[in-house]
Design an enzyme around this catalytic site. Sequence first.
Site, PDB file in Angstrom:
ATOM      1  N   LYS A 209       0.839  -1.195   0.000  1.00 19.20           N
ATOM      2  CA  LYS A 209       0.000   0.000   0.000  1.00 19.20           C
ATOM      3  C   LYS A 209       0.880   1.254   0.000  1.00 19.20           C
ATOM      4  O   LYS A 209       0.700   2.165  -0.784  1.00 19.20           O
ATOM      5  CB  LYS A 209      -0.916  -0.023   1.230  1.00 19.20           C
ATOM      6  CG  LYS A 209      -1.778   1.200   1.359  1.00 19.20           C
ATOM      7  CD  LYS A 209      -2.585   1.202   2.635  1.00 19.20           C
ATOM      8  CE  LYS A 209      -3.168   2.589   2.870  1.00 19.20           C
ATOM      9  NZ  LYS A 209      -3.917   2.708   4.104  1.00 19.20           N
ATOM     10  N   GLU A 215      10.750  -4.652   3.991  1.00 17.03           N
ATOM     11  CA  GLU A 215      10.750  -6.081   3.679  1.00 17.03           C
ATOM     12  C   GLU A 215      10.412  -6.304   2.197  1.00 17.03           C
ATOM     13  O   GLU A 215      11.075  -7.061   1.484  1.00 17.03           O
ATOM     14  CB  GLU A 215       9.701  -6.827   4.532  1.00 17.03           C
ATOM     15  CG  GLU A 215      10.020  -6.919   6.010  1.00 17.03           C
ATOM     16  CD  GLU A 215       9.501  -5.739   6.816  1.00 17.03           C
ATOM     17  OE1 GLU A 215       9.267  -4.653   6.229  1.00 17.03           O
ATOM     18  OE2 GLU A 215       9.346  -5.894   8.035  1.00 17.03           O
ATOM     19  N   GLY A 269      -4.384  -1.746   5.109  1.00 16.47           N
ATOM     20  CA  GLY A 269      -3.738  -2.947   4.571  1.00 16.47           C
ATOM     21  C   GLY A 269      -4.457  -4.211   4.993  1.00 16.47           C
ATOM     22  O   GLY A 269      -4.699  -5.114   4.193  1.00 16.47           O
ATOM     23  N   ARG A 270      -4.842  -4.288   6.268  1.00 19.61           N
ATOM     24  CA  ARG A 270      -5.476  -5.520   6.782  1.00 19.61           C
ATOM     25  C   ARG A 270      -6.924  -5.667   6.321  1.00 19.61           C
ATOM     26  O   ARG A 270      -7.567  -6.671   6.613  1.00 19.61           O
ATOM     27  CB  ARG A 270      -5.368  -5.549   8.305  1.00 19.61           C
ATOM     28  CG  ARG A 270      -5.915  -4.319   9.009  1.00 19.61           C
ATOM     29  CD  ARG A 270      -5.470  -4.246  10.468  1.00 19.61           C
ATOM     30  NE  ARG A 270      -5.899  -3.010  11.126  1.00 19.61           N
ATOM     31  CZ  ARG A 270      -5.232  -1.863  11.109  1.00 19.61           C
ATOM     32  NH1 ARG A 270      -4.100  -1.770  10.437  1.00 19.61           N
ATOM     33  NH2 ARG A 270      -5.690  -0.806  11.748  1.00 19.61           N
ATOM     34  N   GLU A 355      -4.000  -5.500  15.255  1.00 20.70           N
ATOM     35  CA  GLU A 355      -3.499  -4.233  14.710  1.00 20.70           C
ATOM     36  C   GLU A 355      -4.619  -3.181  14.723  1.00 20.70           C
ATOM     37  O   GLU A 355      -4.360  -1.993  14.845  1.00 20.70           O
ATOM     38  CB  GLU A 355      -2.945  -4.431  13.291  1.00 20.70           C
ATOM     39  CG  GLU A 355      -1.949  -3.360  12.901  1.00 20.70           C
ATOM     40  CD  GLU A 355      -1.212  -3.644  11.597  1.00 20.70           C
ATOM     41  OE1 GLU A 355      -1.831  -3.531  10.527  1.00 20.70           O
ATOM     42  OE2 GLU A 355      -0.009  -3.952  11.639  1.00 20.70           O
ATOM     43  N   HIS A 386      -3.948 -31.870  20.214  1.00 18.25           N
ATOM     44  CA  HIS A 386      -2.775 -32.642  20.632  1.00 18.25           C
ATOM     45  C   HIS A 386      -1.609 -31.716  20.949  1.00 18.25           C
ATOM     46  O   HIS A 386      -0.463 -32.154  20.999  1.00 18.25           O
ATOM     47  CB  HIS A 386      -2.415 -33.642  19.529  1.00 18.25           C
ATOM     48  CG  HIS A 386      -3.570 -34.546  19.210  1.00 18.25           C
ATOM     49  ND1 HIS A 386      -3.872 -35.653  19.978  1.00 18.25           N
ATOM     50  CD2 HIS A 386      -4.546 -34.456  18.269  1.00 18.25           C
ATOM     51  CE1 HIS A 386      -4.969 -36.228  19.490  1.00 18.25           C
ATOM     52  NE2 HIS A 386      -5.404 -35.514  18.466  1.00 18.25           N
ATOM     53  N   LYS A 494      10.019   0.425  13.169  1.00 23.49           N
ATOM     54  CA  LYS A 494      10.560   0.594  11.817  1.00 23.49           C
ATOM     55  C   LYS A 494      11.695   1.624  11.831  1.00 23.49           C
ATOM     56  O   LYS A 494      12.736   1.433  11.218  1.00 23.49           O
ATOM     57  CB  LYS A 494       9.464   1.076  10.862  1.00 23.49           C
ATOM     58  CG  LYS A 494       8.377   0.064  10.590  1.00 23.49           C
ATOM     59  CD  LYS A 494       7.403   0.634   9.560  1.00 23.49           C
ATOM     60  CE  LYS A 494       6.158  -0.200   9.447  1.00 23.49           C
ATOM     61  NZ  LYS A 494       5.147   0.376   8.571  1.00 23.49           N
TER      62      LYS A 494
END
Length: 531
Positions: A209, A215, A269-270, A355, A386, A494
């Site tokens: 975005k 990254e 973004g999410r 977030e 388990h 960041k």
Amino acid sequence: MDITTTPAWSAALKSADTISQTTLKDLFAQDSARAETLSVEVLVGEDAMLVDFSKQNVDEHSVQCLIALAEQAGVEQKRNDMFEGVVVNGTEQQPALHTALRGPIETSVNVKGIDVMDEILRVRARVKEFAESVRAGRIVGATGKKFESVINVGIGGSDLGPTLVHEALSTVSHPAIRAHFVANIDPTEVRSALRECNPETTLVVLCSKSFSTSETLSNGRIIAQWITDAIGAKNVSKHFAVVSVFPEKAESAGLPADYEFPMWSWVGGRYSISSAVNLVNVIAFGSSAYDSMLSGMRSMDEHFMTAPLHRNAPVLMGLLNVWNRSILGRETRAMIAYSTALKSFASYVQQLEMESNGKRVTTDGNLVSMPTSPIVWGGVGTNAQHAYMQLLHQGTSIVPADFIGVATTPTHDGVAHDALVANLFAQSQALAFGNASDPHRTLPGNRPSTTLMLSSLSPRTLGALIALYEHSVFVQGCVFGINSFDQWGVELGKKLANEVSAQISTPSQSGGADASTEKLVQWYKTHRSNT
Ligand code: F6P
């Protein structure tokens, strides 16, 4: 307004006191209609979703108190504002228009006097046309070969949504092209994807975005170099598509792309999976699957907009999360999908919820006066049974759980699938009702869960499921009184990462950081492989 000072809040606290004197066993014994009245079925085209809240620690009165809280918080007005494009993200002066991204053709949504639907529909059509051209081999790589692999490069919302949709839909239809997902700046991830691809037949979808996420830029550059080494720098752009609010930044970032797909600053973004961020899946599964997913999201949007609050699945889900977290003080919530297709759903909802609502300040800048987002975590059943379900059954913390299941199996392994679903139902039963035995074997029960069943897993039901959680997060944010659409908490990390990077890359640089970080940097410099 601080909602915790209102009579509605006091009434909810009082109801919680009453509930703590009773158990789920009693509540079911007292009310034979409970499973009916505390569940909601939402129709999603020809499919259906059943959301059963009856194993939550509430009675009819506590639900009424929660509805009163929603009214006090102005959930309906705020919901309408969000859908209509009013600024609901105050710190960034933006609306939150993820619902417009899947809006039907006849909708109109105005932002600052401009109808954004024209632009949304134009980009949607381009996404579909591009994807179909890649699938059909009309758009090919620089050396004329058909694309055989697509690598989605993005992180957070630019990765979790595309990954979830890919994994889920891969179980119901065969992807036309091999997809890879690269998120982490750890070069191991991108190198391992590249080992499985051929530069001449690989298309890269760079999703960011902001187009400033280190990254994504780092991984994009490693891939661009890999293509350059194989077929020359001038051919790189034919292998790159960019999805961003700022696609024009790609060129100057050293990542030229022939194909650009805009997104907009008014989608978080999410919340962006209904935008061009889903391009990798439109290529893999085709544009009709994309249309179906959008229509499933719309079904949930319509339900959220029109169902009365006490029959409204996202409203009830959001309010019960407030009940568990802010009123009963339960710190975490488990999300367990009894479907390998949904193995990444917990991670997706984790970002969506933590977030959005992991905040300590209200929209007017005051400290909140109640606990906000729970810690959301989870995985898949039956594996969970388990691994960590022991703690949910007998541990000292009460962990509310969302169990998600699917009625129809795409593989026709009916017997095994029945066993899977039986395990889901059995877990919620054991949590709710427990058993009496010796101290070591006793399960106390009275532990809350919501069970959510999809009639089948399809692009449509997946879309509805995603939208259900989006709206539940919104409802919680309204009651918490926070802005669910910003994420300032991630910025400092960041900035510091850039400062530490400078310390690492400059031979003599030290100072400025705290003593612990200094020591870690020096230790790393001594031990890293290239020193
Ligand atoms: O660091 C948080 C975040 O900004 C998320 O909100 C977002 O989904 C992710 O980073 C990726 O951001 P972008 O799409 O701008 O690269």
